[in-house]
Design an enzyme around this catalytic site. Sequence first.
Site, short mmCIF file in Angstrom:
data_model
loop_
_atom_site.label_atom_id
_atom_site.label_comp_id
_atom_site.label_asym_id
_atom_site.label_seq_id
_atom_site.Cartn_x
_atom_site.Cartn_y
_atom_site.Cartn_z
N SER A 1 -92.05 -34.11 18.27
CA SER A 1 -91.28 -34.43 17.09
C SER A 1 -90.45 -33.22 16.70
CB SER A 1 -92.20 -34.92 15.97
OG SER A 1 -91.41 -35.57 14.99
N VAL B 1 -85.30 -48.41 8.23
CA VAL B 1 -86.20 -47.41 8.84
C VAL B 1 -87.14 -46.83 7.79
CG1 VAL B 1 -84.75 -46.72 10.78
CG2 VAL B 1 -84.50 -45.54 8.59
N ASN C 1 -89.26 -38.39 22.46
CA ASN C 1 -90.41 -38.32 21.55
C ASN C 1 -91.73 -38.52 22.27
OD1 ASN C 1 -90.55 -41.09 21.92
ND2 ASN C 1 -91.12 -41.48 19.80
N SER D 1 -99.92 -39.79 13.49
CA SER D 1 -100.14 -40.12 14.91
C SER D 1 -101.56 -39.82 15.40
CB SER D 1 -99.12 -39.40 15.79
OG SER D 1 -97.83 -39.86 15.49
N LYS E 1 -87.37 -32.38 19.64
CA LYS E 1 -87.00 -33.61 20.36
C LYS E 1 -85.85 -33.42 21.35
CE LYS E 1 -88.53 -37.42 17.48
NZ LYS E 1 -88.13 -38.61 16.73
N ASP F 1 -88.83 -44.54 19.88
CA ASP F 1 -88.46 -44.95 18.52
C ASP F 1 -87.66 -46.27 18.55
OD1 ASP F 1 -89.61 -42.93 16.91
OD2 ASP F 1 -88.03 -41.54 17.53
N GLY G 1 -89.72 -50.30 7.58
CA GLY G 1 -89.82 -49.28 8.63
C GLY G 1 -91.22 -48.99 9.14
N GLY H 1 -75.79 -45.25 9.92
CA GLY H 1 -76.40 -43.98 10.29
C GLY H 1 -76.27 -43.67 11.76
N GLY I 1 -81.43 -39.06 13.81
CA GLY I 1 -82.60 -39.14 14.69
C GLY I 1 -83.24 -40.51 14.75
#
Length: 294
Positions: free
Chosen positions: A72, A240, A97, A27, A76, A112, A263, A136, A139
């Site tokens: 993160s 992802v 996030n 990031s 979160k 996200d 992803g 799933g 997160g």
Amino acid sequence: MTKDLGRINGKTQLIGLLATPIGHSLSPTMHNLAFKKLGLNYAYLAFEVGNEQLEDVVTGMRALGVRGFNVSMPNKMKIIPYLDQLADSAKFSGAVNTVVNDNGTLTGHSTDGMGYVRNLKEHGVDIAGKKMTLIGSGGAATPIAIQSALEGLAEISIFARNDAFFEKAVENVRIINEDMKDSNCKANVYPLEDQETLRAEIASSDILANGTGVGMKPFEGLSVIEDVSMLRPDLIVSDVVYNPVKSKLLEQAEEAGCKTINGLGMMVWQGAMAFELWTGKEMPVAYINEQMFE
Ligand code: NAD
């Protein structure tokens, strides 16, 4: 010759990332490249922050008047009580996030899922009115389910294996069906072990999404789909997983003739969505991809 005095001056606004461990994060590079490219006077720095320091750090961020920050793991969910309000993306996913500071009011968002939906759009896929089978409920998968429902998905079938995450899958389905009053999305939950139902739900879906780490290092070479006859050419398959860029699932899907979406785009677009919330400007995503991932 003009001298290079750097980008930082007395008016530079700070944006941070609060997480631990943090050294691997992409990031800071992504956002600082984008600020420089667009000539925006912000700087993005990563801070090694865990649950114990979180409350003090948020108080400090507020006092310093930073424009915002990313959050993160492991923060979160823990950050929620320290914020003033939550956008729907964060309220319904139960996680934050991205935080935006508007003159002392801290709003939590979850970008996200926004990044996932936007990335699909970039690949020519509009989720409105579609049916998705999602594997799933952790997160990554939770914000995909919530944001897709917020943005007009018609139906979602969530499959979760029989571990601690199954209850979260049940909870996500309840939230979509009962709490999200503005959404018409119909949600169902099934055990991943029920392969015949998985086959039937995929058969009636437009999109199959893997929201688990199966296929990602160190589970490289594994796929959530054991029987590839569940895949068909007009199914859109997204993952992802971004390391490797082409997961086993996407290899299987490509072979079956499906459109595949990895992803990496979700990861870049979740950052782009946060960038836009802080700066009001679109992140130059093509430039970021070219600099960082090509
Ligand atoms: P998590 O631990 O919160 O959730 C893991 C999920 O995977 C759970 O639903 C669990 O039941 C399921 N799972 C684990 N092993 C499984 C198996 N063998 N078979 C079936 N299901 C299984 O993790 P997370 O934060 O949701 O991360 C999942 C993956 O998504 C990781 O690989 C992570 O790197 C990736 N991720 C990608 C992005 C992106 O932007 N592309 C964003 C966040 C996370």
